[in-house]
Enzyme design. Structure first.
Site, PDB file in Angstrom:
ATOM      1  N   CYS A   3       0.846  -1.173   0.000  1.00 58.47           N
ATOM      2  CA  CYS A   3       0.000   0.000   0.000  1.00 58.47           C
ATOM      3  C   CYS A   3       0.890   1.234   0.000  1.00 58.47           C
ATOM      4  O   CYS A   3       2.071   1.161   0.291  1.00 58.47           O
ATOM      5  CB  CYS A   3      -0.875   0.027   1.240  1.00 58.47           C
ATOM      6  SG  CYS A   3      -1.877  -1.444   1.407  1.00 58.47           S
ATOM      7  N   ARG A  34       3.516   1.146  -6.624  1.00 56.39           N
ATOM      8  CA  ARG A  34       3.535   0.246  -5.475  1.00 56.39           C
ATOM      9  C   ARG A  34       2.325  -0.680  -5.446  1.00 56.39           C
ATOM     10  O   ARG A  34       2.274  -1.607  -4.631  1.00 56.39           O
ATOM     11  CB  ARG A  34       3.560   1.045  -4.170  1.00 56.39           C
ATOM     12  CG  ARG A  34       4.823   1.845  -3.965  1.00 56.39           C
ATOM     13  CD  ARG A  34       4.672   2.776  -2.777  1.00 56.39           C
ATOM     14  NE  ARG A  34       4.519   2.068  -1.523  1.00 56.39           N
ATOM     15  CZ  ARG A  34       5.526   1.633  -0.779  1.00 56.39           C
ATOM     16  NH1 ARG A  34       6.746   1.832  -1.178  1.00 56.39           N
ATOM     17  NH2 ARG A  34       5.299   1.016   0.351  1.00 56.39           N
ATOM     18  N   TRP A  81      -3.419  -2.004  -1.812  1.00 56.80           N
ATOM     19  CA  TRP A  81      -3.138  -3.191  -2.595  1.00 56.80           C
ATOM     20  C   TRP A  81      -3.557  -4.351  -1.702  1.00 56.80           C
ATOM     21  O   TRP A  81      -2.856  -4.709  -0.769  1.00 56.80           O
ATOM     22  CB  TRP A  81      -1.659  -3.263  -2.954  1.00 56.80           C
ATOM     23  CG  TRP A  81      -1.296  -4.557  -3.568  1.00 56.80           C
ATOM     24  CD1 TRP A  81      -0.691  -5.620  -2.953  1.00 56.80           C
ATOM     25  CD2 TRP A  81      -1.512  -4.957  -4.915  1.00 56.80           C
ATOM     26  NE1 TRP A  81      -0.531  -6.645  -3.840  1.00 56.80           N
ATOM     27  CE2 TRP A  81      -1.027  -6.273  -5.045  1.00 56.80           C
ATOM     28  CE3 TRP A  81      -2.088  -4.319  -6.030  1.00 56.80           C
ATOM     29  CZ2 TRP A  81      -1.096  -6.965  -6.247  1.00 56.80           C
ATOM     30  CZ3 TRP A  81      -2.139  -5.028  -7.217  1.00 56.80           C
ATOM     31  CH2 TRP A  81      -1.648  -6.338  -7.312  1.00 56.80           C
ATOM     32  N   ASN A 107      -0.376   1.379   6.276  1.00 54.34           N
ATOM     33  CA  ASN A 107       0.229   0.387   5.389  1.00 54.34           C
ATOM     34  C   ASN A 107       0.898  -0.638   6.285  1.00 54.34           C
ATOM     35  O   ASN A 107       1.691  -0.283   7.134  1.00 54.34           O
ATOM     36  CB  ASN A 107       1.250   1.094   4.482  1.00 54.34           C
ATOM     37  CG  ASN A 107       2.138   0.123   3.740  1.00 54.34           C
ATOM     38  OD1 ASN A 107       1.766  -1.032   3.524  1.00 54.34           O
ATOM     39  ND2 ASN A 107       3.312   0.585   3.343  1.00 54.34           N
ATOM     40  N   GLY A 108       0.541  -1.907   6.121  1.00 57.68           N
ATOM     41  CA  GLY A 108       1.131  -2.949   6.958  1.00 57.68           C
ATOM     42  C   GLY A 108       0.057  -3.873   7.499  1.00 57.68           C
ATOM     43  O   GLY A 108      -1.065  -3.907   6.978  1.00 57.68           O
ATOM     44  N   GLU A 492       8.229 -17.570 -25.514  1.00 55.24           N
ATOM     45  CA  GLU A 492       8.375 -16.446 -24.593  1.00 55.24           C
ATOM     46  C   GLU A 492       9.857 -16.079 -24.451  1.00 55.24           C
ATOM     47  O   GLU A 492      10.214 -14.897 -24.418  1.00 55.24           O
ATOM     48  CB  GLU A 492       7.746 -16.801 -23.238  1.00 55.24           C
ATOM     49  CG  GLU A 492       7.835 -15.740 -22.167  1.00 55.24           C
ATOM     50  CD  GLU A 492       7.166 -14.406 -22.524  1.00 55.24           C
ATOM     51  OE1 GLU A 492       6.453 -14.326 -23.534  1.00 55.24           O
ATOM     52  OE2 GLU A 492       7.411 -13.438 -21.785  1.00 55.24           O
ATOM     53  N   LYS A 496      11.486 -12.419 -25.379  1.00 50.06           N
ATOM     54  CA  LYS A 496      12.250 -11.605 -24.431  1.00 50.06           C
ATOM     55  C   LYS A 496      13.582 -11.195 -25.050  1.00 50.06           C
ATOM     56  O   LYS A 496      13.976 -10.042 -24.996  1.00 50.06           O
ATOM     57  CB  LYS A 496      12.534 -12.362 -23.132  1.00 50.06           C
ATOM     58  CG  LYS A 496      11.369 -12.624 -22.210  1.00 50.06           C
ATOM     59  CD  LYS A 496      10.715 -11.387 -21.648  1.00 50.06           C
ATOM     60  CE  LYS A 496       9.599 -10.982 -22.488  1.00 50.06           C
ATOM     61  NZ  LYS A 496       8.293 -10.839 -22.191  1.00 50.06           N
ATOM     62  N   GLU A 499      13.020  -8.623 -27.830  1.00 53.02           N
ATOM     63  CA  GLU A 499      12.524  -7.287 -27.503  1.00 53.02           C
ATOM     64  C   GLU A 499      13.457  -6.471 -26.614  1.00 53.02           C
ATOM     65  O   GLU A 499      13.468  -5.259 -26.706  1.00 53.02           O
ATOM     66  CB  GLU A 499      11.099  -7.309 -26.941  1.00 53.02           C
ATOM     67  CG  GLU A 499      10.930  -7.970 -25.599  1.00 53.02           C
ATOM     68  CD  GLU A 499       9.455  -8.000 -25.154  1.00 53.02           C
ATOM     69  OE1 GLU A 499       8.636  -7.291 -25.720  1.00 53.02           O
ATOM     70  OE2 GLU A 499       9.154  -8.781 -24.227  1.00 53.02           O
ATOM     71  N   HIS A 515      12.559 -29.007 -40.757  1.00 56.03           N
ATOM     72  CA  HIS A 515      11.813 -28.609 -41.952  1.00 56.03           C
ATOM     73  C   HIS A 515      12.042 -27.134 -42.239  1.00 56.03           C
ATOM     74  O   HIS A 515      11.108 -26.358 -42.345  1.00 56.03           O
ATOM     75  CB  HIS A 515      10.313 -28.879 -41.755  1.00 56.03           C
ATOM     76  CG  HIS A 515      10.006 -30.320 -41.510  1.00 56.03           C
ATOM     77  ND1 HIS A 515       9.808 -31.225 -42.524  1.00 56.03           N
ATOM     78  CD2 HIS A 515       9.910 -31.025 -40.357  1.00 56.03           C
ATOM     79  CE1 HIS A 515       9.572 -32.417 -42.006  1.00 56.03           C
ATOM     80  NE2 HIS A 515       9.639 -32.328 -40.692  1.00 56.03           N
ATOM     81  N   LYS A 614       4.100  -0.226 -23.539  1.00 50.89           N
ATOM     82  CA  LYS A 614       3.663  -1.230 -22.572  1.00 50.89           C
ATOM     83  C   LYS A 614       2.273  -1.750 -22.926  1.00 50.89           C
ATOM     84  O   LYS A 614       2.020  -2.933 -22.911  1.00 50.89           O
ATOM     85  CB  LYS A 614       3.661  -0.629 -21.165  1.00 50.89           C
ATOM     86  CG  LYS A 614       3.221  -1.588 -20.074  1.00 50.89           C
ATOM     87  CD  LYS A 614       4.310  -2.603 -19.760  1.00 50.89           C
ATOM     88  CE  LYS A 614       3.830  -3.674 -18.788  1.00 50.89           C
ATOM     89  NZ  LYS A 614       4.674  -4.856 -18.827  1.00 50.89           N
TER      90      LYS A 614
END
Lengths: 619, 382
Positions: A3, A34, A81, A107-108, A492, A496, A499, A515, A614
């Site tokens: 948080c 965060r 969060w 927070n916590g 994947e 990576k 990119e 082939h 993004k």
């Protein structure tokens, strides 16, 4: 992922040239990295304490609640969060006492909240949320009722708390002050001109001041618009005495950028996010609630299932499709979002689409989901962003809880997507009676252990990945080959490398490699083989030999126990033996590390690959 | 920001190169190693450096030269080993100064990252690097949140999953007190983690070179040379119109490049040095000040220290020639070491899919290598 709290005290209205609500909004926005799934603020206005809070993303919530319309001299804000349980309006911060005079952002985790709450309820306090935080304002109220001054009441409250916390509290009776306390969770004071600040992290107030004081564990205090007071309880025998801290010694000037502050000890977001995977996976596992049962039922009843995604999400979709085909024995097919247009006519009522998008806003995936819905297809969204476009339009939603991903190259969002899809497939298999309790539990156990497994793989293979990257850095082109589950993992890996390191990389089914692709192989040509199981390793053995016979430089990511099979490879990443579900998540980690380090050694910035954004929201 | 720079220590085989001076004074592209460290610290915002050395007078040159950029205090090391050096500046470290090993080369960003992370978290912080050979640098085990679990300063064997200690740290009052009571960095960090609080880590993925072995000096030279952007010929240098200069080459004041010499960069030719006729200087060659390289020589990936002489028709690769050494004509270094050979630290070079381990010779300062000598890979010639 955590948080974020912020607080501001201004000497007069307009001291920061905008309403206090707007200052709090901006500060919360700078803490967005965060994590966020709900947002709120409390301001002491001319008409008393105003509290506004809601679940959702910062931009939409702050617009909805009209943050910037409120002004005053003292205010606090919070981005939540939720690590346990779903985000909701009433669990959002700040929380208040019974009188509506006190507001608290925290927070916590308060470990002893249950007993404190019981005690307070017995004394007649009425709780409005299920959070641990709400005990704080009620305790302050309780101590004030006993005749304590607001700050004394705050200190008395803190002395009862067990756990981890960074707390900001305001009280109408205390005037223009913000009380604060810290244990374990970060808390920083910002000394501004005409206003002082408090926040979980420096970027929150960097636009107003670069002068900071870091609050240490077990310290409490308050800020006014022109002063800061910090004290600490020192134990002397069985008595404690409060000692005030010399803040002059603590004052520092921040000479670094907000971006550096956000990277939390890593040189790049990509590396930070690779290392955050254990937490992201753990958080995702704990966030998979009962809603998953509906998803499992819908998929189990489907005639056919398509999984759509773009880029990395397509690779997760590909794995998801294999999981469903192979474990759940449900017909499932992965389709690239932008290609869906040519497949959509085969779908109708009774079919299911799983729309996979990290941001929940990928335009091609959104359009595919819309078209599917129009045809009566049930749409299940898999996204990392609460209430984003695709989840809003979908029939059912499952969230990954990877936390915000800032690096353009997806890492933790991929592994959490694959984790969710593997859990769904295992549950579908169980629901349909294809696997028994024991077999499904074996998968789920390995999946639940993924945070630990991935953490071990990262620390064991980071140095080796860097060494391999030193050699990869001089290559112009590479193949990534695998069969079965190893294929999407290879895809994947190739993405990576391509990119972030700008090395041309192509993934191919290993069985297809002769082939065509093999024609390009020459001395030193890098080929990365991935097999998530012994079965796959056995099957790629001959492909490895074919390539080695052409002097390829071979790298293997294979389970423990296959060293003999593939004994001739030049570089080997021996991975833990895992069920295919968990292995498909874990085995991508060396690929991510190799790509990252190749990018660094080639002198690029892996966080900002050229020509890439993004979130792709235009067709 | 303040920094404490530890500038003592000799390093195996490294003092042979400098002729007894501290290893941080080894010159690369015309500048002592320590000077580069200090300049990077300056770039990170350090305005005062306390340098701890067992031979302070040796550093006067550098502090004099950089005196306009930052404030210096040079302290004579009191105790022994790293702990002794750290304790010499404990007062400054306890105030929140950055602790820097002067024999470690990193870009300024690594310093700033360690400093900023420590300030933000309010916890002591150490820099770690992914490195397979943690035995050389100290092994740090880290949890999934980046907190130190344990630290081993000199592990006997490699530790699975450990990162190497990167020689940069932000301590605090308590940690400095523990250093004194436990007598080692290892003891202090482990005690802090078990009894007091968290020690944070910053994971550094970029350039990092620790001067442990001669091969590390060659690595450092490689990274510095890689940053050469173009060729530059200083005034007073003489380059024959018949010489060929290719790629980024820095030719310093008073240097001479004779007819038909070929210099293929990146390379550096120091002040008043001379490259003879028909000599072939290959990439990553660093010729320091007042060096004579005669004719028909071939040099590759090597450092020739000040006042050294290379006789006619010699071949030196992956080698370091110490200050004032004389290599007589016809000396040949053999380069190919086998990977398993005990004690040889080599540079990996890939050709096709094969890895080759290349190591030349280290020739001690003021020594004389007789004509026609064949030097085996990894040898220290005294």
């Amino acid at each position: 992922m955590a948080c974020g709290i912020v607080a501001v005290v201004a000497s007069r209205k307009g001291a920061l040239r905008k309403p206090l609500g707007e200052v709090i909004r901006e500060s919360l926005k700078s803490l967005e990295y965060r994590g966020y799934d709900s947002v709120g603020f409390a301001i002491i206005t001319d008409n008393g304490l105003v509290v506004r809070k809601s679940k959702g993303m910062i931009d939409s919530v702050t617009a909805k609640l009209g943050f910037s319309e409120f002004d005053g001299l003292v205010g606090i804000g919070h981005t939540r969060w939720a690590t346990h349980g779903p985000p909701s309006d009433r669990n959002s911060h700040p929380h208040t006492d019974c009188t509506g005079k006190i507001a608290v952002a925290h927070n916590g985790i308060i470990e002893n909240w249950n007993e404190l709450k019981e005690m307070l309820v017995r004394k007649g306090h009425v709780f409005k949320s299920d959070t641990d935080t709400e005990v704080i304002p009620h305790l302050m109220e309780e101590f004030k009722n006993k005749g304590m001054e607001p700050y004394e009441a705050f200190k008395a409250t803190i002395s009862l708390l067990k756990g981890a916390y960074a707390i900001a509290a305001i009280d109408i009776d205390a005037g223009n002050k913000v009380f604060f306390a810290r244990k374990t969770s970060p808390l920083i004071v910002g000394i501004g001109d005409g206003a002082n600040f408090l926040a979980s992290d420096i970027p929150a107030f960097l636009r107003y001041t670069r002068k900071i004081i870091v609050v240490s564990d077990d310290e409490v205090g308050y800020v006014t618009s022109s002063s800061v007071f910090i004290e600490k309880l020192i134990k002397k025998g069985d008595k404690g005495i409060w000692i005030s801290i010399d803040i002059g010694k603590r004052l520092r000037t921040v000479e670094w950028t907000p971006e550096m502050a956000m990277k939390g000890g890593y040189p790049h977001f990509m590396l930070k996010e690779i290392h955050e995977q254990p937490q992201a996976l753990a958080s995702t596992i704990s966030g998979l609630g009962e809603k998953l049962d509906d998803v499992v039922k819908v998929i189990s009843a489907a005639n056919k299932v398509v999984l759509v995604g773009a880029g990395t999400s397509y690779h997760a979709s590909y794995l998801g499709a294999i999981f469903l085909n192979n474990l759940g024995e449900v017909f499932a097919q992965p389709i690239i979002s932008s290609e869906m247009k040519w497949h959509i006519k085969s779908l109708s009522e009774g079919d299911v689409m799983i729309a996979v998008s990290q941001s929940g806003e990928t335009i091609d995936t959104l359009l595919a989901a819309r078209e599917a819905k129009d045809r009566g297809v049930k749409v299940i969204a898999l996204s990392n962003v609460i209430d984003s476009a695709i989840p809003r339009e979908a029939d059912l939603v499952v969230y990954t809880r990877a936390g915000p991903e800032i690096g353009v190259a997806a890492t933790k969002t991929f592994t959490t997507q694959v984790l969710v899809l593997s859990v769904i497939a295992v549950k579908v298999a169980k629901y349909r009676g294809i696997v028994n309790e024991g077999a499904s539990e074996a998968h789920l156990r390995a999946i639940r252990s993924l945070p630990e497994t991935v953490n071990k793989i990262i620390s064991k293979y980071e140095a080796k990945s860097k060494d391999v990257a030193k050699l990869m850095a001089s290559k112009r082109s590479a193949f990534f080959l695998g069969r079965g589950y190893g294929l999407p993992v290879s895809m994947e890996g190739a993405l990576k490398l391509k990119e972030v390191a700008y090395v041309h990389a192509e993934a191919y089914p290993a069985g297809e490699s002769k082939h065509g692709p093999i024609a390009l192989v020459e001395d030193g040509f890098p080929i990365v083989f991935t097999a998530v199981s012994h079965e796959e390793a056995e099957l790629i053995k001959s492909n490895v030999e074919e390539m080695r016979a052409r002097y390829a430089w071979t790298i293997a990511v294979t389970p423990k126990g296959d060293e003999g099979h593939l004994k001739n490879v030049e570089e080997r990443f021996t991975m833990p033996e895992l069920p295919v579900t968990a292995a498909s998540v874990a085995y991508v980690v060396p690929h991510q590390l190799i790509a990252y380090y190749t990018s660094i050694i080639r002198g690029y910035d892996p966080d900002k690959p050229r020509n890439l954004a993004k979130t792709v929201t235009v067709v | 920001m303040k920094a404490v720079v530890l500038a003592g220590g000799s390093g195996s085989g490294l003092q042979a190169i400098t002729g007894g001076k501290p290893k941080v004074l080894i010159k690369i592209l015309g500048k002592p190693f320590l000077e580069r460290v200090l300049l990077n610290l300056r770039e990170a915002g350090v305005d005062k450096a306390v340098i701890v050395s067992d031979r302070p007078p040796a550093l006067e040159d550098i502090t004099y030269r950089l005196g306009r950029l930052m404030e210096f205090e040079v302290r004579n090391q009191v105790g022994r080993e790293v702990v002794g050096a750290i304790m010499t500046a404990e007062d400054i470290l306890a105030e929140g100064a950055l602790l820097v090993y002067g024999d470690t080369l990193v870009p300024s960003e690594a310093y700033l990252l360690t400093f900023s992370h420590s300030v933000e978290s309010g916890e002591p912080t150490i820099l770690i690097v992914p490195n397979e050979d943690v035995r050389l640098y100290g092994a740090v085990l880290v949890d999934e949140l980046g907190n130190v679990v344990s630290f081993q300063e000199k592990p006997q064997k490699s530790v699975e999953g450990a990162y190497a200690f990167g020689g940069i740290a932000m301590l605090n009052q308590k940690l400095v007190e523990l250093l004194e009571s436990t007598g080692s960095l290892e003891g202090a960090i482990n005690r802090y983690v078990s009894d007091i609080g968290k020690v944070r880590t910053v994971l550094w993925s970029g350039v990092w070179v620790d001067l442990g072995y001669p091969v590390n000096v060659l690595e450092a030279m490689y990274y510095i040379m890689k940053d050469l952007k173009g060729s530059f010929i200083e005034s007073g240098a003489e380059v024959s119109p018949k010489a060929i200069i290719e790629g980024p080459v820095y030719i310093d004041k008073g240097a001479t490049i004779d007819h038909y010499a070929v210099v293929r960069g990146p390379a550096y030719i120091g002040r008043d040095s001379m490259v003879g006729s028909h000599t072939f200087i290959r990439p990553y060659t660093d010729i320091e000040d007042r060096v004579t390289v005669s004719s028909y020589d071939e040099l590759v990936w090597s450092i020739i220290s000040e006042n050294a002489t290379i006789g006619r028709a010699s071949f030196l690769g992956y080698s370091i020639v110490g200050v004032g050494a004389i290599v007589e004509p016809g000396v040949i270094t053999k380069l190919l070491a086998s990977p398993g050979e005990e004690g040889i630290k080599a540079i990996k070079v890939m050709k096709g899919r094969k890895l080759y381990f290349k190591a030349g010779a280290v020739i001690a300062a003021n020594s004389r290598v007789p004509s026609q000598t064949i030097l085996e890979p990894g040898i220290l010639y005294k």
